[in-house]
Design a protein around this motif. Sequence first.
Motif: not given
Length: 832
Positions: A506-531
């Motif tokens: 998502a970062a390489a394609g100018s997408g939303n990294p947090v949304a991408a992480g959640m779509a891959a199975g992470l919770s919002q909190t997990q995706a937020g800190i990972a991003a």
Amino acid sequence: MDRRTFLRNSGFLSVSVALGGLAGCGGGGSDLPPLASGGNWKFPQSVASGDPSPEGAVLWTRVVPADADDVATATGAGDVSIRLIVTDADNKGALGSNAALAGRLLVDSRIPVHARYDHSLRNRVTGLAPATTYYYQFQAGEVRSRVGRFRTAPARGASVDQLRLIFMSCQDWSVNHWGGFDHIARNEDAELIVHLGDYIYETVGEAFQTGAVESRHGALVLPDGAFKKGSSGAKYANTLADYRYLYKRYRTDPRLQAVHERFAFVATWDDHEFSDDCWGDATTYDNGSYDAATGKADNTRQTSRRRAANQAWFEFMPADVKLDEQTTGFETLRLYRDIQWGRLAHLVVTDQRTYRADHIVPEALVNPASGAPLGEIGARYVVPQTTRDTFESLKMAGASADDKLSGVSILGRSQREWWKSTLAASPATWKLWCNEVSLLRMQLDGTDAIATLFALQSVSTLAGNIEAALASTGGNAAVASAVVAAMTAGASQASAVAGATAIASAAAGSGNPVAAGMAAGLSQTQAGIAAAAFGAAAAASGSTAQVAAGAQTIAFGYIKPDIQARGATSSFVQASGKAAALQGFFTRFLFNCDQWDGYNAERKDLMAHLKSAGIRNVVALTGDLHCFDAGVVMDDHDAASPQPVMVDLVTAGMSSESLFTFYADAVGAVSPDLATLIYYPLSVPVSGVGTLNLRFNLFDYTMAGHPPTLDSLAEQARVRVRSGLAALGVPEAALDATTSAVLAGLKADPAFSTQLLGLAQQLAGISKNPWIKWASTDAQGYGVVTITPDGLSCVFKTLNRLAGNQAPANVIARTLTASIPVNAAAVTMSGD
């Protein structure tokens, strides 16, 4: 007796009057002791002056036979009279010498000296002209004292362009050095000195008095003394002879004598003139008593000892106060008084020990965690604010209706009302409160502190985890950081890898990294800190920096907030095995409840008076704390939007060991896990010298919250590095250059420039004391205040520490200036 002179011995204070520009001449009245004759006399503590008024000042000396010991009581000497002369001629060249005074004599009086007051005398000279410099000298037989100097205050109501004064406190004979007095006597230009107490220390051999001391200060030996505990160890002054001994020994130092000879003092006392952290005639060497059923608490009372301490202070300090020897209680002196300096300044001097109530939290209160009495840590120092508030409410609820503050007061009702009325009626532009203990709120949020320390301690572990994950991410530190971040937040390894990969795409394609992480199975909190970890690492340059950035983002972006939100129940605290030990620290603490933080209700009452009456330009000159502070005092520090009302300027001790040292020594007993809030152990190899072992001061940042730069962080250590090098044998001539070289090396060391700097900046971020504009907790020194109608400035002068076993030749280490504009309770800092 000559009509132009009258002498009155009431409460041991004689008076000399100069009238019509002619000398008041001693008349040889029969009520006076015989006049001293011959050459067998000396003035072992030299001379002193104090409490200047537009008409004169109080002059002091002590005279004994030449063959008597300088400090012991001269038991064989009886009452005698000596001569006092005062002139307005310029005798600057004779200042501090035994040369005869030149010029016309405005006062030539015969003054009684009584054995019952240890052959000391206090004489109020009056009838002089305002705003004038005078020189004075005593003479016993053929022997002259040294020449002293004082300046009278301007006429009441006079317009004054400037006042310069020095304020100081805390001059322990037994530690460090008194080179600061020598520097003041030789270099400072001021109208007077404000001394805020701890002129002596009543103890000998206490733990805080066993550090390095200059060789010219020999060991103190109390004539009587009492052991603090058992039959060995530290002793304390217990009799009039003991307290007199301390004043006399302290005053034998020629550097302190030189300051007294050159400047009039305006003095009050603090606790060590009687007993550490005292209140009334109560001591705190033991925990006293506490009855849980009635809520009654008390400390050990020592009325006769308190009276002895009062009398000795009275005998040896040149203050315009009287001793009430008839009362049977301990309130034998009224120290609170005021001194006007024209319409420019009004000094309001308070006594914050005689009338104060017991400390809010009883030392004998049982600590439920240990089953033992709290003692000073928990009752007077590092006190939970909720505990302070609870006991304050209980005491106020049980107070009499006519004074709800009686049980929670420092000043006491009469002095409080005097303080209010004096400030309200003052015609002066500036009101200078000579205030013994700090008014500034000094607090710490324990939850924030523990969360920050856990986060800091986790950085290296997280960095290792990220490095370990590099192999599975093709060496991509940003992706590895995202994986570790998601797992730290509770994701499985598989979900973390999938989420990190999605975030990178998502970062390489100018997408939303947090949304991408959640779509891959992470919770919002997990995706937020990972991003966030991915982004921080990707923005850094170089693999090492990327790993560090990712680790710090996880530590402070997830671990710290988790502990802040969950406290002891946080999984990170639970996993540490320290949850039980740290349970009691997840609250807000007040560092020092012996000062005004322990008497919050009365502080709010005083600030409300200033605010409602529109009394502006009130500046407290404060001692006691053994550190420098500058800040604003709020109307209510706990309000949602506290408003500044006045300014507090706090000076470090002249020689007493620092506040930082006290807390660095004590923190291990409180909780070793919290030591990093105070100091960081630092070992610095110095070529050809040895290893310099320091406790690097972090308390400044925990206290005041001003993030350091690399330069300011290194500069803060200069005095300690210089002192440490001296202790390792570096000659004084090479100290400054060697110190600069060591500091330059530290700044070039990544462990200092990155790790320690980051630690200090993180601690500054948790400070909850925005009203403190500057703090230097590991210092000795004094302040020089310059007052004009348009503003007030205070130059804080930090002293270098011992050079080997003597005071340094280069006494002043650094200066910083606090500036206060007229009509605004605000402080700005400037300087090196």
